[in-house]
Design an enzyme around this catalytic site. Structure first.
Site, short mmCIF file in Angstrom:
data_model
loop_
_atom_site.label_atom_id
_atom_site.label_comp_id
_atom_site.label_asym_id
_atom_site.label_seq_id
_atom_site.Cartn_x
_atom_site.Cartn_y
_atom_site.Cartn_z
N ARG B 298 11.18 20.27 -0.33
CA ARG B 298 10.95 21.06 0.87
C ARG B 298 12.22 21.86 1.15
O ARG B 298 13.31 21.34 0.99
CB ARG B 298 10.68 20.16 2.07
CG ARG B 298 9.51 19.22 1.86
CD ARG B 298 9.31 18.39 3.14
NE ARG B 298 8.18 17.51 2.98
CZ ARG B 298 8.29 16.24 2.64
NH1 ARG B 298 9.49 15.72 2.43
NH2 ARG B 298 7.23 15.49 2.51
N ARG B 334 9.21 24.14 -3.10
CA ARG B 334 8.20 24.77 -2.26
C ARG B 334 8.89 25.79 -1.36
O ARG B 334 9.90 25.48 -0.73
CB ARG B 334 7.52 23.71 -1.39
CG ARG B 334 6.47 24.31 -0.46
CD ARG B 334 5.78 23.25 0.35
NE ARG B 334 6.65 22.72 1.38
CZ ARG B 334 6.30 21.71 2.18
NH1 ARG B 334 5.14 21.11 2.05
NH2 ARG B 334 7.13 21.28 3.10
N GLU B 435 -3.92 22.76 0.36
CA GLU B 435 -3.89 22.01 1.62
C GLU B 435 -4.78 22.63 2.69
O GLU B 435 -4.96 22.07 3.75
CB GLU B 435 -2.45 21.87 2.13
CG GLU B 435 -1.66 23.17 2.16
CD GLU B 435 -0.18 22.96 2.46
OE1 GLU B 435 0.18 21.91 2.99
OE2 GLU B 435 0.61 23.88 2.17
N ASN B 458 -1.64 15.81 3.69
CA ASN B 458 -1.48 15.75 5.15
C ASN B 458 -2.20 16.89 5.85
O ASN B 458 -2.97 16.68 6.78
CB ASN B 458 0.00 15.76 5.54
CG ASN B 458 0.76 14.61 4.93
OD1 ASN B 458 0.19 13.85 4.15
ND2 ASN B 458 2.01 14.47 5.28
N ARG B 469 -2.77 14.50 13.57
CA ARG B 469 -2.46 13.07 13.56
C ARG B 469 -1.34 12.72 14.54
O ARG B 469 -1.14 11.57 14.87
CB ARG B 469 -2.09 12.61 12.16
CG ARG B 469 -0.75 13.14 11.70
CD ARG B 469 -0.40 12.53 10.39
NE ARG B 469 0.62 13.37 9.77
CZ ARG B 469 1.39 12.99 8.80
NH1 ARG B 469 1.25 11.78 8.31
NH2 ARG B 469 2.29 13.79 8.29
N CYS B 506 1.06 15.43 -3.63
CA CYS B 506 2.38 15.19 -3.06
C CYS B 506 2.31 14.80 -1.60
O CYS B 506 3.32 14.61 -0.95
CB CYS B 506 3.28 16.42 -3.24
SG CYS B 506 2.72 17.84 -2.31
#
Lengths: 94, 583
Positions: B298, B334, B435, B458, B469, B506
């Site tokens: 990241r 990323r 994603e 996620n 979440r 990931c």
């Protein structure tokens, strides 16, 4: 203010948001182009127009009356420019 | 003996002398300035003011470039605060006449002013008080700067106690000497907390006020397992914690051994277990834990909390550090994945609050909106890629057109570097995160365009089930075991298999041992997990066969309730990873 002539003028504040940060910033930018001193009085408070801290504390609301004082050779011109700035309803974007 | 409680964010026990940090909010020296030193102190004040002004000017230029004059003028106004002659005069007078330290004088003057603003009875101006506190903080940061540097000049083992630690301060902690840290502020999801876990430094945060009760050098026990800070412990307590510390160390050594070597299933299939990292400082620990590479690097830390825009060189150094650590092993970088409100940290307030930021301008959309920012990052990646096995991936891709657009920018950057004759590696694989449900649905089509997929579970779960979440009211709706989520993951895995494309997972799903047999059964051969989970996931892989996993997956496909799938997977995990395998 020191010895030289002091010019005074009363102006109605038309900037829609009142003397908020950006308007203060514009006042300072304008004043800094001139040699003399400028003060702005609103109610019982007087601000040095070259001080951000002073100006913001005036908390002048739209449509209030401001008393301007200027010294220096170009005092007349500063007052003209300030009056123009303060009595325009919209903040200039620069 | 005094016991304080905080949030345990990184396990382990540390015992040692306290090192109290010149606190950010703020341990301000009041000590009076001697008459001889007045001029030096005033000079120090001016230097700090000048530095703050430079920071603001840099932000102003950046805002003008990216957002237009309108926004830039806000910084112009801030600049006028710093340069306010009256302000400087007042602070100076306190230093010269009252012999106050510049820190104390500035803090007093600015705070009094901020309070006045709060009491003017004008909502807008009251909110501007925050700007003044910001200014105070920046100024103190520069004035106290030298003190904070003590952190990097430690020579003995200590436990760091601070009001707060920034992520970059945490990343810079010297692990040889810093045995643990405790802060008054902070929560379990802060970057500082995440980083402490990654660096294996026992830590607790959110302890509340305690710094005033402690003096440097006093013995403290930091219990990162239970979230306890014991100040001035008695002999009995010390003895107890020495034992706990030893036990914890032998346990983590045993765990570390599991990470060594390849992860091969009982039927001989090799599974790559990579790590997810954010800070370059994490790379070494991640490798020591046995990661086969970096599956997700990241890069947000390069943007968060920075006062100005990071230079290409900043990016380059950060990437080189990780690439050099991993040599020939893959490092998947990323590109920027945050909301526009974080670009850069200091410009938050120029954006209006968006009602639904998760569906707003974030991630790759920000990169495509602010092309210069994006190009800077890509240049640095391409240059660093000369030295190892780097890959680049774009987050939050939602349509094929968007991927093509990002890839076009990538090609432009390659051409620029080519023209400028700057060494770079134009052949690095270019992939995408899957994603957004739209990308998973179109996986077969995307497979013709990309060099690899990486599934970010996620966000995929959040967008598929429309549940945030982090919102406790709807957290129960966020469930990785939901058949719809598994359907989408499967879809991507199958599309990759058919197109012979590399694919990894990931997201947190792959760090959760419960899901690993299922993912392997659906065809996954490459996992990227939190560094802490690498050893345990490798051990799990060594205990199972692909045949078993495929059978397990078949059974899951027949279940239509998330709850049933979860119960089933939990039961199976007990079989695959019995307690005897856990240290």
């Amino acid at each position: 203010m020191n010895g030289s002539i002091v010019l005074r003028r009363t102006v109605r504040l038309k900037i829609t948001q009142g003397l908020h940060i950006r308007a203060c910033s514009n006042v300072i930018a304008l004043v800094s182009r001139h040699s003399g001193q400028v003060r702005i009085t609103y109610g019982d408070k007087t601000a040095d127009a070259s001080s951000m801290f002073d100006l913001v504390q005036l908390a002048a609301v739209p449509d209030s009356m401001l008393e301007l004082e200027a010294t220096g050779d170009d005092a007349e011109q500063v007052l003209n420019e300030l009056e123009e700035l303060l009595s325009k309803p919209e903040e200039p974007s620069s | 003996m005094q016991v304080r409680h905080g949030i345990a964010v990184s396990p382990g026990v540390a015992i040692g002398p306290a090192f109290v940090l010149g606190v950010e909010d703020f341990r301000i020296p009041k000590d009076s300035v001697s008459i001889d030193a007045v001029n030096v102190e005033v000079e120090r004040l001016h230097a700090a003011l000048e530095k703050v002004a430079q920071e603001i000017s840099a932000n102003e230029a950046l805002a003008a470039k990216h957002l237009g004059k309108e926004y830039a003028s806000i910084f112009g106004a801030h600049l006028q605060f710093v340069r306010d002659p009256k302000l400087i005069e007042q602070i100076e007078r306190r230093i010269r006449e009252d012999h106050e330290s510049p820190e104390h004088a500035s803090s007093q003057v600015l705070r009094r002013y901020a309070k006045e603003l709060q009491h003017l009875g004008d909502q807008y101006l009251a909110e501007r008080a925050a700007d003044i506190f910001d200014l105070e903080r920046s100024l103190l940061r520069h004035l106290l700067g030298e003190q904070r540097e003590e952190l990097s000049h430690l020579t003995t083992e200590v436990i760091v106690l601070a009001y707060n630690l920034t992520p970059s301060e945490t990343a810079g902690l010297n692990r040889k000497f810093v045995q643990g840290f405790a802060t008054e502020k902070g929560g379990s999801t802060s970057h500082t907390a995440i980083l402490a876990g990654a660096l294996e430094i026992p830590a607790i945060v959110g302890v509340g006020d305690f710094l005033t009760d402690i003096s440097g050098g006093e013995t403290v026990i930091l219990d990162g397992n239970e979230g306890r800070l014991i100040i001035g412990p008695d002999e009995k307590t010390l003895e107890k914690y020495r034992l706990i510390k030893e036990r914890f160390q032998s346990k983590s050594q045993a765990l570390r051994k599991l990470g060594v070597g390849q992860a091969i299933t009982t039927d001989g299939v090799s599974i790559e277990v990579c790590g997810n990292i954010e800070f370059p400082e994490e790379a070494i620990q991640c490798k020591e834990r046995g990661a086969d590479g970096i599956g997700l690097y990241r890069t947000e830390f390069l943007y968060l909390g920075a006062m100005g825009e990071r230079s290409e060189e900043d990016h380059y150094q950060a990437y080189r550090k990780v690439i050099d650590t991993f040599g020939e092993r893959p490092v998947t970088i990323r590109t920027l994945d945050v909301g526009a409100d974080k670009i850069p940290g200091a410009m938050k307030h120029v954006y209006n609050e968006v009602s639904n930021p998760e569906l707003g301008l974030r991630s790759i959309r920000v990169s495509l909106e602010y092309l210069e920012l994006f190009k800077t990052q890509l240049r640095a990646i391409l240059r660093a890629a000369v030295f190892g096995n780097a890959r680049v991936m774009f987050p939050l891709i939602s349509s094929i057109g968007e991927f093509r657009q990002a890839r076009m920018v990538f090609r432009d950057v390659c051409e620029d570097l080519e023209e400028q004759k700057i060494e770079h590696n134009p052949h690095i694989p270019v992939g995408m995160m899957v994603e957004v449900p739209s990308a998973a649905i179109m996986a077969e089509e995307f497979a013709h365009e990309v060099d690899f997929f990486s599934i970010g579970t996620n966000d995929l779960i959040q967008y598929t089930l429309a549940a945030d979440r982090s919102d406790p009211m709807v957290a129960k709706y966020y469930n990785g075991s939901d058949p719809s989520v598994l359907f989408l993951v499967r879809r991507v895995l199958f599309a990759a298999r058919d197109a012979k494309l590399p694919v990894a997972v990931c997201g947190q799903m792959s760090s959760n041992p419960m899901f690993v047999p299922l993912l392997l059964g659906m065809g996954l051969r490459n996992l990227s997990v939190t560094p802490q989970s690498v050893p345990i996931i490798k051990q799990l892989v060594r205990n199972i066969s692909i045949t078993e996993c495929e059978e397990l997956a078949q059974k899951c496909y027949q279940l239509d309730l998330a709850r049933d799938i979860e119960t089933f997977l939990r039961g199976e995990l007990k079989r695959f990873l019995p307690d005897r395998d856990l240290p």
